[in-house]
Design a protein around this motif. Structure first.
Motif, mmCIF file in Angstrom:
data_model
loop_
_atom_site.group_PDB
_atom_site.id
_atom_site.type_symbol
_atom_site.label_atom_id
_atom_site.label_comp_id
_atom_site.label_asym_id
_atom_site.label_seq_id
_atom_site.Cartn_x
_atom_site.Cartn_y
_atom_site.Cartn_z
ATOM 1 N N CYS A 165 3.729 6.027 2.213
ATOM 2 C CA CYS A 165 4.195 7.306 2.211
ATOM 3 C C CYS A 165 3.631 7.945 3.709
ATOM 4 O O CYS A 165 4.397 9.155 4.058
ATOM 5 C CB CYS A 165 3.530 8.228 0.995
ATOM 6 S SG CYS A 165 3.991 7.685 -0.741
ATOM 7 N N PHE B 103 6.900 11.888 -3.612
ATOM 8 C CA PHE B 103 6.475 11.950 -2.196
ATOM 9 C C PHE B 103 7.560 12.229 -1.465
ATOM 10 O O PHE B 103 7.331 13.374 -0.672
ATOM 11 C CB PHE B 103 5.749 10.799 -1.633
ATOM 12 C CG PHE B 103 5.234 10.991 -0.249
ATOM 13 C CD1 PHE B 103 3.960 11.828 -0.490
ATOM 14 C CD2 PHE B 103 5.652 10.834 1.044
ATOM 15 C CE1 PHE B 103 3.297 12.189 0.884
ATOM 16 C CE2 PHE B 103 5.070 11.236 2.019
ATOM 17 C CZ PHE B 103 3.804 11.873 1.891
ATOM 18 N N ASP C 225 0.898 -1.288 0.074
ATOM 19 C CA ASP C 225 -0.067 0.044 -0.014
ATOM 20 C C ASP C 225 0.860 1.251 0.216
ATOM 21 O O ASP C 225 1.446 1.555 1.056
ATOM 22 C CB ASP C 225 -1.011 -0.027 1.169
ATOM 23 C CG ASP C 225 -1.781 1.224 1.382
ATOM 24 O OD1 ASP C 225 -1.715 2.127 0.606
ATOM 25 O OD2 ASP C 225 -2.839 0.922 2.012
ATOM 26 N N GLN D 267 5.834 7.092 -7.416
ATOM 27 C CA GLN D 267 5.095 7.721 -6.387
ATOM 28 C C GLN D 267 5.957 8.028 -5.032
ATOM 29 O O GLN D 267 5.528 9.105 -4.728
ATOM 30 C CB GLN D 267 3.705 6.760 -5.955
ATOM 31 C CG GLN D 267 2.698 7.597 -5.047
ATOM 32 C CD GLN D 267 1.688 6.443 -4.629
ATOM 33 O OE1 GLN D 267 1.364 5.704 -5.780
ATOM 34 N NE2 GLN D 267 0.818 6.640 -3.783
ATOM 35 N N ARG E 73 4.694 2.516 -8.563
ATOM 36 C CA ARG E 73 5.012 2.519 -7.143
ATOM 37 C C ARG E 73 6.178 3.357 -6.854
ATOM 38 O O ARG E 73 6.272 4.251 -5.769
ATOM 39 C CB ARG E 73 5.036 1.035 -6.447
ATOM 40 C CG ARG E 73 3.991 0.327 -6.293
ATOM 41 C CD ARG E 73 4.330 -1.087 -5.885
ATOM 42 N NE ARG E 73 3.379 -2.199 -5.852
ATOM 43 C CZ ARG E 73 3.414 -3.359 -5.542
ATOM 44 N NH1 ARG E 73 4.727 -3.599 -4.673
ATOM 45 N NH2 ARG E 73 2.336 -4.234 -5.398
ATOM 46 N N GLY F 186 0.265 4.293 -0.492
ATOM 47 C CA GLY F 186 -0.107 5.616 0.304
ATOM 48 C C GLY F 186 0.199 5.337 2.019
ATOM 49 O O GLY F 186 0.609 6.239 2.448
#
Length: 258
Positions: free
Chosen positions: A100, A145, A95, A141, A138, A97
């Motif tokens: 992060c 971030f 995951d 991302q 991924r 998110g």
């Protein structure tokens, strides 16, 4: 990105195998790595520099946050490097998110203690490990971030992601996952320059051309790698084990460097 004056007295490194120093062997058989090389560089200007390295191989971002961040804050470092999350995104289920969010919490806690943070846009493994190409969304991302977190906390960012020199196999150890001695040397220089220290050399410069390798030699090397490194790595994933289980940090206390 903000570049602070590079004068620090207490340097704490936080992270996983990247920061622990695998696989840059020192003469005594221990791992050295870019963080120790950076400490060498900082100590030239600050002979009283103290250094701690809390990083442990195999750690996921939640483990880094739970096991290292509070310790780093307690040590009172005025310079803290944080690298993590790539172990998470390389796993089959992740995951991003959530990764992060934990990274942000860790960075915020470290910055709240008054330390200057150094963060890393990780190298791109998809250009050298073709099987990892499916993970690119991924990885992108996570890299993006890191920039967001750095902007929030006025941190220095070391951009390894766009450096094509890390596509060279010679920048990596035999396991193809950890930096070689030359790879760590380049990361140390990249970090020093990002922090505003004078350039020692062009860390992005390509290595001299390597002698061509026969197809049969490449296939033998692939089979040896699969047997020696890939197999054990997969076995640990299946059984839920980590190479860092039960392993203490290599330098848990802030002590005078050298």
């Amino acid at each position: 990105m903000h570049t602070p004056h590079p004068t620090f007295t207490n340097f704490v490194a936080v992270g996983d195998s990247f920061t622990e120093g695998m696989s840059d062997l020192a003469p005594d058989g221990t791992y050295r790595g870019w963080a120790d090389l950076l400490a060498d560089r900082l100590a030239l200007d600050t002979p009283t520099l103290r250094h701690a390295n809390l990083a442990v191989r195999g750690k996921l971002i939640r483990q880094i946050a739970d096991e290292q961040v509070d310790a780093a804050v307690a040590l009172g470092g005025d310079l803290i490097t944080l690298a993590g999350g790539l172990n998470d995104v390389l796993r089959p289920r992740c995951d991003v998110g959530a990764v992060c969010a934990v990274f942000e919490q860790a960075a915020a806690k470290l910055a709240a203690g008054g330390a200057h943070l150094v963060l890393f846009r990780s190298t791109d493994p998809t250009r050298r490990l073709r099987s990892s190409a499916r993970l690119m969304p991924r990885i992108e991302q996570l890299v993006a971030f890191v920039d967001t977190v750095a902007a929030r906390h006025d941190a220095t960012v070391v951009d390894l992601f766009t450096a094509r020199v890390f596509d060279d196999p010679r920048m990596w150890a035999d396991d193809r996952l950890h930096l070689s001695t030359e790879g760590h040397r380049r990361v140390a220089e990249a970090t020093a320059q990002a922090m505003g220290l004078p350039a020692g050399f062009d860390w992005r410069a390509p290595l001299p051309a390597a002698a061509p390798q026969a197809w049969t030699d490449r296939r033998r090397a692939d089979m040896r790698w699969a047997r020696t490194h890939l197999g054990p790595w997969l076995a640990r994933r299946v059984t839920g084990r980590s190479s860092g289980d039960g392993r203490p940090p290599k330098r848990a206390d802030l002590t005078l460097w050298r």
